[in-house]
Design an enzyme around this catalytic site. Sequence first.
Site, mmCIF file in Angstrom:
data_model
loop_
_atom_site.group_PDB
_atom_site.id
_atom_site.type_symbol
_atom_site.label_atom_id
_atom_site.label_comp_id
_atom_site.label_asym_id
_atom_site.label_seq_id
_atom_site.Cartn_x
_atom_site.Cartn_y
_atom_site.Cartn_z
ATOM 1 N N LYS B 79 4.141 -3.009 -8.503
ATOM 2 C CA LYS B 79 4.502 -1.634 -8.865
ATOM 3 C C LYS B 79 6.018 -1.500 -8.814
ATOM 4 O O LYS B 79 6.654 -1.971 -7.846
ATOM 5 C CB LYS B 79 3.848 -0.668 -7.876
ATOM 6 C CG LYS B 79 4.068 0.810 -8.178
ATOM 7 C CD LYS B 79 3.291 1.662 -7.170
ATOM 8 C CE LYS B 79 3.391 3.131 -7.479
ATOM 9 N NZ LYS B 79 2.575 3.955 -6.548
ATOM 10 N N SER B 153 -0.439 7.213 -8.577
ATOM 11 C CA SER B 153 0.691 6.773 -9.348
ATOM 12 C C SER B 153 0.736 5.271 -9.633
ATOM 13 O O SER B 153 1.542 4.835 -10.460
ATOM 14 C CB SER B 153 1.983 7.161 -8.622
ATOM 15 O OG SER B 153 2.076 6.481 -7.382
ATOM 16 N N SER B 177 -2.543 7.241 -4.279
ATOM 17 C CA SER B 177 -1.984 6.557 -5.454
ATOM 18 C C SER B 177 -2.438 5.120 -5.648
ATOM 19 O O SER B 177 -2.175 4.529 -6.699
ATOM 20 C CB SER B 177 -0.452 6.586 -5.397
ATOM 21 O OG SER B 177 0.017 7.866 -5.727
#
Lengths: 75, 470
Positions: B79, B153, B177
């Site tokens: 990420k 996210s 997330s």
Amino acid sequence: MTNDPMKQAYDPARLVAEFDLLIARAGLRIPAGHRGPMLVEFAQLRAEMDRVHRRVNAAPLVNLLLPITEGRVEG
Amino acid sequence: MSFAQLSILETGVALRRGDFTARELTEATLSAIDASNDTLHAFIRVLPDLALAQAAQADRDFAAGIDRGPMQGIPFAVKDLFDIKGIETTCHSRRGPGLADANAAVIDRLLASGAVAVAKTATFEFATYGPDAALPYPLARNPWNLDHFTGGSSSGSAVAIAGGLVRMALGTDTGGSIRTPSSWSGTVGIKPTFGRVSRRGCFPLSWSLDHVGPLARSVEDAAISLQVMAGHDALDSDCSARAVADYAALLGRDLAGMRIGLARRLLQTATGDVVAGVERAAVLLQGAGAEVIEVDTPDLGDFGAVVRALLLTEGHHIHAATMRAHYNDLGPMMARRIALGAGYSALDYLAVQKLRRMLAEAVSTALSACDVLLCATTPRVAPHKSADPNPFDPAGPSMTNPFNVTGNPAISVPIGLDAAGLPLAVQLVGRLFDEPRLLQVAQVVERASGWAVQALPDWRAQAEQEEERV
């Protein structure tokens, strides 16, 4: 206008003034298009926080000898 | 068959047997990423030079008889909140922190295990709110149906796995997330116990809520990768010094003698399909020998109020300077919500901390009556991309927030598909630091549900039809 200070705090004009003051104090200049939705969310936020204060004040005391700044309590 | 259809352990066996090299595996992964990214947008930046160098090192180690464990030679995605030395960290923003001068702690751990970082994945801006189309990189798209959200996210990380491109990707979880995109994209995602994995070198959103963990194709893959990631870091003051358990130790065992607590109060706003998925999981767990009991918990709304207040105040402080100087460079969804953190007082913050402790004690009580809690990850399947999510919407309080508040480990596991072919998932929650039992239960759900053989629809065909319509 009501004499109840809590109800006065939710007078829309006062909420708007409080919001504008807090945003100005934070040093932010927000676009006009953001202000409307943010005001709605600010009103929801204040109502939510009032519920939290009522809930916490009515609850038995948390052990304040323990740190309360995280959820984890290691056994 | 693609490489990503092999589990991490199966890939490791093949690498050690010489069926293929880490370089060949990495080259195939990079090609697959290249072929998918124009449609799925899972990746912000591909790292071919770095990945091929790491793969070459893994091959040299294999040849020299050096075995660094099951992640050696395994490609993974990152990420784009985590620093990799010499690579720009964007946080999916025009105002990202920029070139990293050191690796995040968890990157160091994975590279030391011989794993191969192939690419950095899309996220919501600074892991805040989304999806927001007004960002410098495109939004990741859900391969189960390109017209539906991925959840966030850690959106790109979930899509990278769901799309069959890697077996494991790094995520962060402040309010859900890791688990929400796992639920909506049909992957496994575990948020470990608060403090189990170091957050050093990962851009923060909320210091008191942020967790780092893996998204993976299977529970076993999640256990193997978490094993490498977990452990004390003296430079992260919230990181626990407890010894790390063996996360694969209980995998494959039945659940005889185990109690599962069905937390119905946490299903308040779930749709019928989601509730049916949870009830199906309960039946599967009973079939594996567990006793399922009902347990009480606080309401979802209390947890949501805590997460909103902590996230918005701490996030506001983290981004205050950027918002003052460059407000219009931030996406509107992040900017207007993080700016709202100015609306809380110090007394609000402390009241919320006290409520947090009350909620943590209530969940601890619920978990004293059972070994693992069973609930849902999300109230509904992945919404259509025309929806406009509102974090204050009382109709949709988050089902993942509670365990960021309490710090308990929580995992999202797919349970099947709804009638429209979108993934359904359940959430399982363990006692603090009891990831081994949590993973054991999760794997029973995964295996008994038959998820492993669930075929992904042809998202390329959907993309072609979309292009024809345009």
